[in-house]
Design a protein around this motif. Sequence first.
Motif, PDB file in Angstrom:
ATOM      1  N   THR A 164       0.816  -1.228   0.000  1.00 46.83           N
ATOM      2  CA  THR A 164       0.000   0.000   0.000  1.00 46.83           C
ATOM      3  C   THR A 164       0.843   1.268   0.000  1.00 46.83           C
ATOM      4  O   THR A 164       0.310   2.373  -0.066  1.00 46.83           O
ATOM      5  CB  THR A 164      -0.934   0.010   1.226  1.00 46.83           C
ATOM      6  N   GLY A 165       2.176   1.103   0.126  1.00 48.48           N
ATOM      7  CA  GLY A 165       3.058   2.257   0.128  1.00 48.48           C
ATOM      8  C   GLY A 165       3.117   2.980   1.451  1.00 48.48           C
ATOM      9  O   GLY A 165       3.614   4.105   1.529  1.00 48.48           O
ATOM     10  N   ASP A 166       2.619   2.341   2.517  1.00 40.37           N
ATOM     11  CA  ASP A 166       2.615   2.986   3.837  1.00 40.37           C
ATOM     12  C   ASP A 166       3.944   2.823   4.561  1.00 40.37           C
ATOM     13  O   ASP A 166       4.179   3.435   5.594  1.00 40.37           O
ATOM     14  CB  ASP A 166       1.498   2.388   4.708  1.00 40.37           C
ATOM     15  N   SER A 167       4.826   1.946   4.055  1.00 37.81           N
ATOM     16  CA  SER A 167       6.085   1.687   4.761  1.00 37.81           C
ATOM     17  C   SER A 167       7.173   2.645   4.282  1.00 37.81           C
ATOM     18  O   SER A 167       7.118   3.186   3.192  1.00 37.81           O
ATOM     19  CB  SER A 167       6.531   0.245   4.524  1.00 37.81           C
ATOM     20  N   SER A 168       8.187   2.804   5.109  1.00 39.90           N
ATOM     21  CA  SER A 168       9.321   3.641   4.762  1.00 39.90           C
ATOM     22  C   SER A 168      10.304   2.827   3.924  1.00 39.90           C
ATOM     23  O   SER A 168      10.036   1.685   3.551  1.00 39.90           O
ATOM     24  CB  SER A 168      10.013   4.123   6.044  1.00 39.90           C
ATOM     25  N   ALA A 169      11.477   3.425   3.650  1.00 40.71           N
ATOM     26  CA  ALA A 169      12.503   2.728   2.869  1.00 40.71           C
ATOM     27  C   ALA A 169      13.002   1.481   3.580  1.00 40.71           C
ATOM     28  O   ALA A 169      13.578   0.586   2.973  1.00 40.71           O
ATOM     29  CB  ALA A 169      13.668   3.681   2.592  1.00 40.71           C
ATOM     30  N   ASP A 170      12.791   1.454   4.899  1.00 45.58           N
ATOM     31  CA  ASP A 170      13.241   0.305   5.673  1.00 45.58           C
ATOM     32  C   ASP A 170      12.273  -0.863   5.598  1.00 45.58           C
ATOM     33  O   ASP A 170      12.499  -1.907   6.201  1.00 45.58           O
ATOM     34  CB  ASP A 170      13.423   0.701   7.150  1.00 45.58           C
ATOM     35  N   GLY A 171      11.160  -0.704   4.886  1.00 43.18           N
ATOM     36  CA  GLY A 171      10.137  -1.747   4.819  1.00 43.18           C
ATOM     37  C   GLY A 171      10.678  -3.060   4.302  1.00 43.18           C
ATOM     38  O   GLY A 171      10.409  -4.133   4.858  1.00 43.18           O
ATOM     39  N   MET A 172      11.465  -3.004   3.226  1.00 41.69           N
ATOM     40  CA  MET A 172      12.035  -4.222   2.640  1.00 41.69           C
ATOM     41  C   MET A 172      13.047  -4.872   3.590  1.00 41.69           C
ATOM     42  O   MET A 172      13.145  -6.095   3.673  1.00 41.69           O
ATOM     43  CB  MET A 172      12.698  -3.904   1.301  1.00 41.69           C
ATOM     44  N   VAL A 173      13.792  -4.027   4.318  1.00 41.61           N
ATOM     45  CA  VAL A 173      14.768  -4.545   5.291  1.00 41.61           C
ATOM     46  C   VAL A 173      14.050  -5.307   6.402  1.00 41.61           C
ATOM     47  O   VAL A 173      14.456  -6.407   6.797  1.00 41.61           O
ATOM     48  CB  VAL A 173      15.607  -3.388   5.898  1.00 41.61           C
ATOM     49  N   LEU A 174      12.965  -4.716   6.907  1.00 41.78           N
ATOM     50  CA  LEU A 174      12.180  -5.377   7.959  1.00 41.78           C
ATOM     51  C   LEU A 174      11.613  -6.704   7.463  1.00 41.78           C
ATOM     52  O   LEU A 174      11.571  -7.693   8.198  1.00 41.78           O
ATOM     53  CB  LEU A 174      11.037  -4.459   8.403  1.00 41.78           C
ATOM     54  N   LYS A 175      11.192  -6.720   6.206  1.00 45.52           N
ATOM     55  CA  LYS A 175      10.649  -7.947   5.622  1.00 45.52           C
ATOM     56  C   LYS A 175      11.720  -9.038   5.607  1.00 45.52           C
ATOM     57  O   LYS A 175      11.459 -10.188   5.977  1.00 45.52           O
ATOM     58  CB  LYS A 175      10.148  -7.669   4.195  1.00 45.52           C
TER      59      LYS A 175
END
Length: 481
Positions: A164-175
Amino acid sequence: MAGNIKLHVEDLTISFKTTQGLVRAVRGVSFDLHEGETLAIVGESGSGKSVTSRTIMGILAGNGIIDDGKIIYEGEDLTKVDEDHFHEIRGNKIGMIFQDPMSSLNPIMKIGKQVTEGMILNGKHLENRYKALFHEAKTTLNRLHREKKSLKVELRANLKAIKTGDSSADGMVLKEECNAALAKVKIAIPAAKKRLVVDKKAAKVAIDLEWKNEQERVTKLVSDVKAKLADSDGEAKQAYVDEIDMLQENLKRFKKVTKRQATERAIEIMDEVGIPDPVRRLNQYPFQFSGGMRQRIVIAIALTASPDVLICDEPTTALDVTIQSQILELINDLKRERNLSVIFITHDLGVVANMADRIGVMYAGKLVELGTAEDVFYNPVHPYTWALLSSMPDLESKERLTAIPGTPPNMLFPPVGDAFADRNSYAMAIDFKEQPPMFKVSETHSAATWLLHPDAPKVEMPEVIRKRIDRMTKNTSEVSK
Protein backbone atom coordinates in the motif's frame (compact mmCIF):
# COMPACT_ATOMS: atom_id res chain seq x y z
CA MET A 1 -7.69 -36.24 8.84
CA ALA A 2 -5.87 -35.22 12.02
CA GLY A 3 -5.88 -38.74 13.49
CA ASN A 4 -8.00 -41.68 14.60
CA ILE A 5 -11.68 -41.13 15.37
CA LYS A 6 -11.98 -39.99 18.98
CA LEU A 7 -15.73 -39.44 19.09
CA HIS A 8 -18.41 -40.71 16.70
CA VAL A 9 -21.90 -39.15 16.65
CA GLU A 10 -24.45 -40.99 14.54
CA ASP A 11 -28.00 -39.88 13.66
CA LEU A 12 -28.43 -38.05 17.00
CA THR A 13 -32.04 -36.91 17.48
CA ILE A 14 -33.13 -34.94 20.57
CA SER A 15 -36.47 -33.46 21.62
CA PHE A 16 -37.64 -31.40 24.61
CA LYS A 17 -40.95 -31.83 26.38
CA THR A 18 -42.80 -28.52 26.77
CA THR A 19 -46.34 -27.53 27.69
CA GLN A 20 -46.96 -26.82 23.99
CA GLY A 21 -45.58 -30.13 22.74
CA LEU A 22 -42.26 -31.64 21.67
CA VAL A 23 -39.55 -29.26 20.44
CA ARG A 24 -37.39 -31.10 17.87
CA ALA A 25 -34.06 -29.54 18.81
CA VAL A 26 -31.61 -31.90 17.06
CA ARG A 27 -32.60 -33.93 14.01
CA GLY A 28 -30.32 -36.71 12.79
CA VAL A 29 -26.91 -35.12 13.39
CA SER A 30 -23.86 -37.23 12.46
CA PHE A 31 -20.16 -36.35 12.60
CA ASP A 32 -16.76 -37.68 13.69
CA LEU A 33 -14.21 -35.92 15.88
CA HIS A 34 -10.67 -37.01 15.05
CA GLU A 35 -7.74 -37.16 17.43
CA GLY A 36 -5.92 -33.84 17.69
CA GLU A 37 -8.35 -31.82 15.54
CA THR A 38 -10.63 -28.85 16.15
CA LEU A 39 -14.15 -29.33 14.83
CA ALA A 40 -16.13 -26.09 14.83
CA ILE A 41 -19.93 -26.30 14.86
CA VAL A 42 -21.41 -23.03 13.63
CA GLY A 43 -24.98 -21.76 13.43
CA GLU A 44 -27.53 -19.24 14.69
CA SER A 45 -28.92 -19.38 18.23
CA GLY A 46 -31.41 -22.23 18.52
CA SER A 47 -29.81 -24.35 15.80
CA GLY A 48 -29.04 -27.20 18.22
CA LYS A 49 -25.28 -26.67 18.70
CA SER A 50 -25.24 -26.46 22.49
CA VAL A 51 -27.85 -29.19 22.89
CA THR A 52 -25.60 -31.54 20.92
CA SER A 53 -22.55 -30.69 23.04
CA ARG A 54 -24.44 -31.00 26.34
CA THR A 55 -25.73 -34.41 25.28
CA ILE A 56 -22.14 -35.52 24.67
CA MET A 57 -21.29 -34.31 28.19
CA GLY A 58 -24.31 -36.12 29.68
CA ILE A 59 -25.83 -32.90 31.05
CA LEU A 60 -28.98 -32.70 28.92
CA ALA A 61 -31.83 -30.84 30.67
CA GLY A 62 -34.36 -32.92 32.59
CA ASN A 63 -37.06 -32.43 29.95
CA GLY A 64 -34.70 -33.54 27.17
CA ILE A 65 -35.24 -36.84 25.36
CA ILE A 66 -32.71 -38.70 23.22
CA ASP A 67 -35.08 -40.06 20.58
CA ASP A 68 -32.46 -41.82 18.50
CA GLY A 69 -28.78 -42.04 17.68
CA LYS A 70 -25.42 -42.98 19.17
CA ILE A 71 -22.46 -41.16 20.70
CA ILE A 72 -19.52 -43.58 20.62
CA TYR A 73 -16.52 -42.77 22.82
CA GLU A 74 -13.83 -45.39 23.51
CA GLY A 75 -16.14 -48.09 22.18
CA GLU A 76 -19.01 -47.13 24.49
CA ASP A 77 -22.35 -45.52 23.57
CA LEU A 78 -22.65 -42.48 25.87
CA THR A 79 -26.41 -42.27 25.27
CA LYS A 80 -26.76 -45.53 27.21
CA VAL A 81 -24.31 -44.83 30.05
CA ASP A 82 -25.91 -44.35 33.47
CA GLU A 83 -25.01 -41.41 35.69
CA ASP A 84 -23.02 -43.58 38.15
CA HIS A 85 -20.56 -44.36 35.35
CA PHE A 86 -20.80 -41.09 33.43
CA HIS A 87 -19.11 -39.12 36.21
CA GLU A 88 -15.92 -41.08 35.45
CA ILE A 89 -16.01 -39.77 31.88
CA ARG A 90 -17.34 -36.24 32.41
CA GLY A 91 -14.47 -33.91 33.30
CA ASN A 92 -11.85 -36.67 33.45
CA LYS A 93 -12.00 -37.63 29.77
CA ILE A 94 -14.37 -35.10 28.20
CA GLY A 95 -14.06 -31.55 29.55
CA MET A 96 -16.20 -28.51 28.82
CA ILE A 97 -15.72 -24.74 28.85
CA PHE A 98 -19.03 -22.91 29.24
CA GLN A 99 -20.17 -19.63 27.71
CA ASP A 100 -20.47 -17.52 30.88
CA PRO A 101 -17.64 -17.97 33.42
CA MET A 102 -19.61 -16.25 36.19
CA SER A 103 -22.28 -18.96 36.04
CA SER A 104 -19.57 -21.66 36.09
CA LEU A 105 -17.67 -20.30 39.11
CA ASN A 106 -18.88 -20.21 42.72
CA PRO A 107 -18.88 -16.48 43.64
CA ILE A 108 -18.27 -17.15 47.36
CA MET A 109 -15.47 -19.71 47.00
CA LYS A 110 -11.81 -18.77 46.49
CA ILE A 111 -10.38 -19.57 43.08
CA GLY A 112 -7.71 -21.86 44.56
CA LYS A 113 -10.27 -24.23 46.04
CA GLN A 114 -12.30 -24.28 42.81
CA VAL A 115 -9.23 -25.17 40.72
CA THR A 116 -7.87 -27.82 43.11
CA GLU A 117 -10.98 -29.66 44.34
CA GLY A 118 -11.29 -31.78 41.21
CA MET A 119 -7.62 -32.74 41.39
CA ILE A 120 -7.89 -33.72 45.04
CA LEU A 121 -10.93 -35.90 44.37
CA ASN A 122 -9.72 -37.47 41.16
CA GLY A 123 -6.11 -36.32 40.82
CA LYS A 124 -3.40 -38.44 39.28
CA HIS A 125 -0.14 -38.11 41.23
CA LEU A 126 2.13 -40.13 38.96
CA GLU A 127 0.70 -38.62 35.78
CA ASN A 128 1.44 -35.11 37.03
CA ARG A 129 5.00 -36.14 37.95
CA TYR A 130 5.38 -37.67 34.49
CA LYS A 131 4.30 -34.40 32.83
CA ALA A 132 6.64 -32.38 35.04
CA LEU A 133 9.64 -34.40 33.78
CA PHE A 134 9.22 -33.16 30.19
CA HIS A 135 7.66 -29.78 31.05
CA GLU A 136 10.77 -27.81 29.99
CA ALA A 137 10.98 -29.47 26.57
CA LYS A 138 7.25 -28.92 26.02
CA THR A 139 7.53 -25.25 27.04
CA THR A 140 10.42 -24.72 24.60
CA LEU A 141 8.45 -26.20 21.71
CA ASN A 142 5.37 -24.12 22.60
CA ARG A 143 7.48 -20.96 22.69
CA LEU A 144 8.88 -21.69 19.21
CA HIS A 145 5.37 -22.25 17.84
CA ARG A 146 4.23 -18.93 19.33
CA GLU A 147 7.26 -17.15 17.82
CA LYS A 148 6.47 -18.68 14.42
CA LYS A 149 2.87 -17.48 14.62
CA SER A 150 3.93 -13.98 15.74
CA LEU A 151 6.53 -13.67 12.96
CA LYS A 152 3.97 -14.70 10.34
CA VAL A 153 1.60 -11.97 11.56
CA GLU A 154 4.47 -9.44 11.46
CA LEU A 155 5.46 -10.55 7.97
CA ARG A 156 1.86 -10.23 6.75
CA ALA A 157 1.71 -6.68 8.14
CA ASN A 158 5.04 -5.76 6.46
CA LEU A 159 3.85 -7.11 3.10
CA LYS A 160 0.62 -5.13 3.35
CA ALA A 161 2.50 -1.93 4.28
CA ILE A 162 4.90 -2.36 1.31
CA LYS A 163 2.01 -3.08 -1.05
CA THR A 164 0.00 0.00 0.00
CA GLY A 165 3.06 2.26 0.13
CA ASP A 166 2.62 2.99 3.84
CA SER A 167 6.09 1.69 4.76
CA SER A 168 9.32 3.64 4.76
CA ALA A 169 12.50 2.73 2.87
CA ASP A 170 13.24 0.31 5.67
CA GLY A 171 10.14 -1.75 4.82
CA MET A 172 12.03 -4.22 2.64
CA VAL A 173 14.77 -4.54 5.29
CA LEU A 174 12.18 -5.38 7.96
CA LYS A 175 10.65 -7.95 5.62
CA GLU A 176 14.03 -9.66 5.12
CA GLU A 177 14.79 -9.60 8.86
CA CYS A 178 11.40 -11.10 9.59
CA ASN A 179 11.93 -13.83 6.96
CA ALA A 180 15.37 -14.64 8.43
CA ALA A 181 13.97 -14.93 11.97
CA LEU A 182 11.11 -17.09 10.69
CA ALA A 183 13.60 -19.41 8.92
CA LYS A 184 15.58 -19.85 12.18
CA VAL A 185 12.44 -20.74 14.12
CA LYS A 186 11.36 -23.25 11.45
CA ILE A 187 14.79 -24.94 11.73
CA ALA A 188 14.60 -25.03 15.56
CA ILE A 189 11.10 -26.59 15.75
CA PRO A 190 12.04 -30.13 14.49
CA ALA A 191 14.92 -30.32 17.00
CA ALA A 192 12.59 -29.22 19.81
CA LYS A 193 10.04 -31.86 18.77
CA LYS A 194 12.75 -34.53 18.79
CA ARG A 195 13.89 -33.49 22.27
CA LEU A 196 10.28 -33.63 23.55
CA VAL A 197 9.88 -37.19 22.22
CA VAL A 198 13.15 -38.25 23.92
CA ASP A 199 12.20 -36.59 27.22
CA LYS A 200 8.73 -38.20 27.16
CA LYS A 201 10.25 -41.67 26.72
CA ALA A 202 12.73 -41.06 29.54
CA ALA A 203 9.94 -39.74 31.77
CA LYS A 204 7.85 -42.87 31.19
CA VAL A 205 10.77 -45.14 32.10
CA ALA A 206 11.43 -43.11 35.28
CA ILE A 207 7.76 -43.12 36.37
CA ASP A 208 7.33 -46.84 35.66
CA LEU A 209 10.42 -47.54 37.77
CA GLU A 210 9.15 -45.30 40.59
CA TRP A 211 5.79 -47.13 40.63
CA LYS A 212 7.49 -50.55 40.57
CA ASN A 213 9.80 -49.60 43.45
CA GLU A 214 6.86 -48.35 45.53
CA GLN A 215 4.92 -51.56 44.89
CA GLU A 216 7.93 -53.67 45.93
CA ARG A 217 8.46 -51.55 49.08
CA VAL A 218 4.82 -51.87 50.17
CA THR A 219 4.74 -55.59 49.30
CA LYS A 220 7.76 -56.18 51.57
CA LEU A 221 6.22 -54.17 54.42
CA VAL A 222 2.93 -56.08 54.09
CA SER A 223 4.86 -59.38 54.11
CA ASP A 224 6.66 -58.38 57.31
CA VAL A 225 3.39 -57.40 59.01
CA LYS A 226 1.73 -60.65 57.89
CA ALA A 227 4.56 -62.60 59.53
CA LYS A 228 3.84 -60.79 62.81
CA LEU A 229 0.12 -61.31 62.29
CA ALA A 230 0.57 -65.08 62.16
CA ASP A 231 2.11 -65.09 65.67
CA SER A 232 -0.41 -62.75 67.30
CA ASP A 233 -3.95 -62.80 68.61
CA GLY A 234 -6.59 -60.54 70.13
CA GLU A 235 -6.02 -56.78 69.96
CA ALA A 236 -2.50 -57.19 68.54
CA LYS A 237 -3.88 -59.24 65.65
CA GLN A 238 -6.47 -56.56 64.83
CA ALA A 239 -3.76 -53.88 64.95
CA TYR A 240 -1.71 -55.78 62.36
CA VAL A 241 -4.78 -56.24 60.15
CA ASP A 242 -5.41 -52.48 60.34
CA GLU A 243 -1.74 -51.79 59.49
CA ILE A 244 -1.95 -54.00 56.37
CA ASP A 245 -5.13 -52.18 55.26
CA MET A 246 -3.39 -48.84 55.78
CA LEU A 247 -0.33 -49.89 53.74
CA GLN A 248 -2.50 -51.09 50.87
CA GLU A 249 -4.58 -47.90 50.99
CA ASN A 250 -1.40 -45.80 50.94
CA LEU A 251 -0.27 -47.67 47.84
CA LYS A 252 -3.52 -46.70 46.12
CA ARG A 253 -3.04 -43.11 47.21
CA PHE A 254 0.50 -43.09 45.81
CA LYS A 255 -1.02 -42.20 42.42
CA LYS A 256 -3.38 -39.60 43.90
CA VAL A 257 -2.78 -35.91 44.39
CA THR A 258 -2.41 -34.41 47.89
CA LYS A 259 -3.68 -30.91 48.72
CA ARG A 260 -0.15 -29.52 48.51
CA GLN A 261 0.48 -31.19 45.16
CA ALA A 262 -2.90 -29.99 43.87
CA THR A 263 -2.00 -26.42 44.83
CA GLU A 264 1.37 -26.67 43.07
CA ARG A 265 -0.31 -28.10 39.97
CA ALA A 266 -3.00 -25.36 40.09
CA ILE A 267 -0.26 -22.71 40.08
CA GLU A 268 1.36 -24.40 37.05
CA ILE A 269 -1.93 -24.60 35.12
CA MET A 270 -2.93 -21.01 35.99
CA ASP A 271 0.48 -19.90 34.72
CA GLU A 272 -0.02 -22.07 31.60
CA VAL A 273 -3.32 -20.33 30.77
CA GLY A 274 -1.74 -16.89 31.20
CA ILE A 275 -2.88 -15.76 34.67
CA PRO A 276 -0.19 -13.49 36.17
CA ASP A 277 0.98 -13.97 39.78
CA PRO A 278 -0.98 -17.24 40.25
CA VAL A 279 0.21 -17.75 43.85
CA ARG A 280 -1.52 -14.56 44.98
CA ARG A 281 -4.53 -15.07 42.72
CA LEU A 282 -5.32 -18.46 44.29
CA ASN A 283 -6.64 -16.64 47.37
CA GLN A 284 -8.95 -14.30 45.45
CA TYR A 285 -12.64 -14.58 44.57
CA PRO A 286 -14.16 -14.60 41.04
CA PHE A 287 -15.41 -10.99 41.31
CA GLN A 288 -11.77 -9.86 41.68
CA PHE A 289 -10.99 -11.09 38.15
CA SER A 290 -11.82 -9.50 34.80
CA GLY A 291 -14.08 -11.31 32.32
CA GLY A 292 -11.12 -12.61 30.31
CA MET A 293 -9.29 -13.80 33.44
CA ARG A 294 -12.43 -15.57 34.70
CA GLN A 295 -12.64 -17.41 31.39
CA ARG A 296 -8.98 -18.44 31.79
CA ILE A 297 -9.84 -19.80 35.24
CA VAL A 298 -12.68 -21.86 33.75
CA ILE A 299 -10.24 -23.21 31.12
CA ALA A 300 -7.73 -24.04 33.88
CA ILE A 301 -10.39 -25.98 35.82
CA ALA A 302 -11.32 -27.93 32.67
CA LEU A 303 -7.66 -28.85 32.14
CA THR A 304 -6.87 -30.04 35.69
CA ALA A 305 -8.20 -33.54 34.97
CA SER A 306 -6.21 -33.74 31.70
CA PRO A 307 -9.18 -34.59 29.42
CA ASP A 308 -8.49 -35.72 25.87
CA VAL A 309 -11.69 -34.18 24.43
CA LEU A 310 -12.51 -30.52 25.16
CA ILE A 311 -15.87 -28.95 24.28
CA CYS A 312 -15.87 -25.15 24.09
CA ASP A 313 -19.45 -23.81 24.14
CA GLU A 314 -19.16 -20.23 22.81
CA PRO A 315 -16.35 -19.40 25.29
CA THR A 316 -15.71 -15.92 23.83
CA THR A 317 -19.27 -14.59 23.43
CA ALA A 318 -19.22 -12.37 26.55
CA LEU A 319 -15.72 -10.97 25.88
CA ASP A 320 -14.50 -7.97 23.89
CA VAL A 321 -12.67 -8.53 20.60
CA THR A 322 -9.12 -8.20 21.98
CA ILE A 323 -9.72 -10.68 24.80
CA GLN A 324 -11.56 -12.99 22.38
CA SER A 325 -8.42 -13.22 20.29
CA GLN A 326 -6.28 -14.06 23.35
CA ILE A 327 -8.66 -16.80 24.52
CA LEU A 328 -8.84 -18.34 21.02
CA GLU A 329 -5.05 -18.34 20.76
CA LEU A 330 -4.80 -19.89 24.22
CA ILE A 331 -7.23 -22.71 23.32
CA ASN A 332 -5.31 -23.32 20.10
CA ASP A 333 -1.98 -23.50 21.95
CA LEU A 334 -3.38 -25.83 24.62
CA LYS A 335 -4.86 -28.08 21.95
CA ARG A 336 -1.47 -28.45 20.29
CA GLU A 337 0.49 -28.83 23.53
CA ARG A 338 -1.83 -31.46 25.02
CA ASN A 339 -2.94 -33.11 21.75
CA LEU A 340 -6.55 -32.32 22.61
CA SER A 341 -9.50 -33.06 20.35
CA VAL A 342 -11.70 -29.94 20.43
CA ILE A 343 -15.34 -29.28 19.58
CA PHE A 344 -15.78 -25.51 19.30
CA ILE A 345 -19.37 -24.20 19.38
CA THR A 346 -19.98 -20.71 17.99
CA HIS A 347 -22.47 -18.59 16.02
CA ASP A 348 -19.68 -16.64 14.29
CA LEU A 349 -17.71 -18.18 11.41
CA GLY A 350 -15.09 -15.45 11.77
CA VAL A 351 -14.17 -16.64 15.27
CA VAL A 352 -12.99 -20.06 14.03
CA ALA A 353 -11.38 -18.97 10.76
CA ASN A 354 -7.83 -19.49 12.03
CA MET A 355 -8.33 -22.38 14.45
CA ALA A 356 -10.78 -24.91 12.98
CA ASP A 357 -9.54 -27.96 11.07
CA ARG A 358 -13.10 -28.83 10.03
CA ILE A 359 -16.37 -26.91 10.20
CA GLY A 360 -19.93 -28.16 10.54
CA VAL A 361 -22.65 -25.64 9.71
CA MET A 362 -25.86 -26.31 11.65
CA TYR A 363 -29.37 -25.03 10.99
CA ALA A 364 -32.70 -25.98 12.59
CA GLY A 365 -31.25 -29.02 14.34
CA LYS A 366 -29.45 -30.44 11.28
CA LEU A 367 -25.92 -30.30 9.88
CA VAL A 368 -26.34 -28.66 6.48
CA GLU A 369 -22.66 -28.47 5.46
CA LEU A 370 -19.56 -30.27 6.72
CA GLY A 371 -16.01 -29.96 5.45
CA THR A 372 -12.49 -28.78 6.14
CA ALA A 373 -12.01 -25.10 7.00
CA GLU A 374 -10.65 -24.63 3.48
CA ASP A 375 -13.76 -26.29 1.98
CA VAL A 376 -16.19 -24.09 3.91
CA PHE A 377 -14.34 -20.79 3.50
CA TYR A 378 -13.07 -21.23 -0.08
CA ASN A 379 -15.77 -23.43 -1.61
CA PRO A 380 -19.04 -23.05 0.36
CA VAL A 381 -22.01 -24.67 -1.41
CA HIS A 382 -25.03 -24.40 0.92
CA PRO A 383 -27.15 -21.20 0.70
CA TYR A 384 -27.16 -20.93 4.51
CA THR A 385 -23.34 -21.01 4.59
CA TRP A 386 -23.38 -18.33 1.88
CA ALA A 387 -25.73 -16.25 4.05
CA LEU A 388 -23.47 -16.60 7.12
CA LEU A 389 -20.37 -15.62 5.14
CA SER A 390 -22.18 -12.68 3.48
CA SER A 391 -23.13 -11.29 6.90
CA MET A 392 -19.59 -11.60 8.28
CA PRO A 393 -17.45 -8.43 8.10
CA ASP A 394 -13.72 -8.40 7.35
CA LEU A 395 -11.06 -5.68 7.36
CA GLU A 396 -10.88 -5.30 3.58
CA SER A 397 -14.54 -5.71 2.64
CA LYS A 398 -16.13 -2.65 1.01
CA GLU A 399 -19.43 -4.29 0.07
CA ARG A 400 -22.59 -3.81 2.10
CA LEU A 401 -23.14 -6.73 4.48
CA THR A 402 -26.18 -8.86 3.75
CA ALA A 403 -28.57 -9.70 6.59
CA ILE A 404 -30.27 -13.10 6.60
CA PRO A 405 -34.00 -12.40 6.08
CA GLY A 406 -36.72 -13.91 8.26
CA THR A 407 -36.33 -16.05 11.36
CA PRO A 408 -35.51 -19.72 12.01
CA PRO A 409 -38.51 -22.11 11.90
CA ASN A 410 -40.57 -23.03 14.96
CA MET A 411 -39.23 -26.46 15.90
CA LEU A 412 -42.51 -27.40 17.56
CA PHE A 413 -43.60 -27.83 13.95
CA PRO A 414 -40.48 -28.80 11.96
CA PRO A 415 -40.72 -28.01 8.26
CA VAL A 416 -41.45 -30.84 5.85
CA GLY A 417 -38.74 -29.86 3.38
CA ASP A 418 -35.50 -27.89 3.68
CA ALA A 419 -35.73 -25.85 6.92
CA PHE A 420 -33.91 -22.92 5.26
CA ALA A 421 -36.29 -22.76 2.26
CA ASP A 422 -38.41 -19.83 3.55
CA ARG A 423 -35.29 -17.65 3.96
CA ASN A 424 -33.48 -18.91 0.87
CA SER A 425 -33.65 -16.81 -2.31
CA TYR A 426 -32.35 -19.83 -4.26
CA ALA A 427 -35.10 -22.19 -3.03
CA MET A 428 -36.81 -24.45 -5.57
CA ALA A 429 -40.23 -26.14 -5.35
CA ILE A 430 -38.69 -29.36 -4.05
CA ASP A 431 -37.14 -27.49 -1.08
CA PHE A 432 -40.63 -26.99 0.35
CA LYS A 433 -41.60 -30.65 -0.11
CA GLU A 434 -38.60 -32.83 0.76
CA GLN A 435 -35.54 -32.61 2.99
CA PRO A 436 -32.36 -32.79 0.92
CA PRO A 437 -29.90 -35.61 1.66
CA MET A 438 -26.19 -35.00 2.22
CA PHE A 439 -24.60 -34.67 -1.23
CA LYS A 440 -20.87 -35.40 -1.50
CA VAL A 441 -18.86 -32.48 -2.90
CA SER A 442 -15.45 -34.11 -2.32
CA GLU A 443 -13.88 -36.71 -0.03
CA THR A 444 -13.82 -34.14 2.81
CA HIS A 445 -16.82 -32.00 1.91
CA SER A 446 -20.59 -32.61 1.88
CA ALA A 447 -23.75 -30.49 2.07
CA ALA A 448 -27.52 -30.97 2.31
CA THR A 449 -28.91 -28.82 -0.49
CA TRP A 450 -30.96 -29.71 -3.58
CA LEU A 451 -28.71 -27.31 -5.55
CA LEU A 452 -26.16 -30.15 -5.66
CA HIS A 453 -28.59 -32.55 -7.32
CA PRO A 454 -27.53 -33.38 -10.93
CA ASP A 455 -30.89 -32.08 -12.24
CA ALA A 456 -30.73 -28.75 -10.32
CA PRO A 457 -30.10 -25.52 -12.27
CA LYS A 458 -26.58 -24.10 -12.09
CA VAL A 459 -26.39 -21.44 -9.37
CA GLU A 460 -23.24 -19.41 -8.67
CA MET A 461 -22.35 -18.30 -5.16
CA PRO A 462 -23.03 -14.61 -4.35
CA GLU A 463 -20.55 -12.12 -5.77
CA VAL A 464 -19.71 -10.72 -2.32
CA ILE A 465 -18.41 -14.15 -1.27
CA ARG A 466 -16.53 -14.67 -4.55
CA LYS A 467 -14.68 -11.37 -4.06
CA ARG A 468 -13.84 -12.27 -0.46
CA ILE A 469 -12.44 -15.68 -1.52
CA ASP A 470 -10.31 -13.95 -4.19
CA ARG A 471 -8.90 -11.58 -1.55
CA MET A 472 -8.19 -14.41 0.90
CA THR A 473 -6.48 -16.46 -1.83
CA LYS A 474 -4.32 -13.49 -2.84
CA ASN A 475 -3.30 -12.67 0.75
CA THR A 476 -2.46 -16.32 1.47
CA SER A 477 -0.26 -16.62 -1.62
CA GLU A 478 1.61 -13.41 -0.72
CA VAL A 479 2.38 -14.56 2.84
CA SER A 480 3.55 -18.00 1.65
CA LYS A 481 6.10 -16.47 -0.78
